[in-house]
Write a protein that holds these residues in place. Sequence first.
Motif, short mmCIF file in Angstrom:
data_model
loop_
_atom_site.label_atom_id
_atom_site.label_comp_id
_atom_site.label_asym_id
_atom_site.label_seq_id
_atom_site.Cartn_x
_atom_site.Cartn_y
_atom_site.Cartn_z
N GLY A 99 -28.02 0.25 14.57
CA GLY A 99 -27.29 -0.92 15.01
C GLY A 99 -26.99 -0.93 16.49
N THR A 100 -26.18 -1.89 16.88
CA THR A 100 -25.81 -2.04 18.28
C THR A 100 -24.77 -1.00 18.67
N LYS B 199 -21.62 -1.33 19.80
CA LYS B 199 -20.25 -1.54 19.32
C LYS B 199 -20.15 -1.73 17.81
N GLU B 200 -21.17 -2.28 17.17
CA GLU B 200 -21.09 -2.52 15.73
C GLU B 200 -21.86 -1.47 14.92
N SER C 15 -19.13 6.65 15.68
CA SER C 15 -19.28 5.23 15.98
C SER C 15 -18.63 4.94 17.33
#
Length: 148
Positions: A12-13, A15-16, A33
């Motif tokens: 994923g990105t 921040k997410e 994360s």
Amino acid sequence: MTICEASAKWQGTLKEGAGRLRLGSGVFEGAYSFPSRFENGPGTNPEELIAAAHAGCFSMALSAILGGAGHVARNIHTIAKMHLGATAAGPTITRIELETEVEAAGLAADEFERLAQSAKAGCLVSRALAGVSQITLKATLVEATKGH
């Protein structure tokens, strides 16, 4: 020489997304994360693992240096506090604070401080982190009591 391995997976990105960090030995695997790294969210982060490595390396280096000077520590407990800050280059490890408490008999405070500072300067992880602008050490000597 020894070769150590660890791995990271990310999906994923920035921040997410989320990922997992795993030690090659398999004794640790944990989630990481953006929140666990930059916002005190649940999980671990690379800097926390560096702090653990630094505390462990320093403790072993201090044990070796004390032993070389004829002293045996009954107990060495070290905490490494890794400070992550913003710089012009981006997020950076700006400071590391090592705090150690050592239980040992027959060791003068000034000799202990000299040996502890030597361990800080010589430990493998301290040397690997030479780019960190400030690594401090607060070393406390606790007199070992006989019979413990």
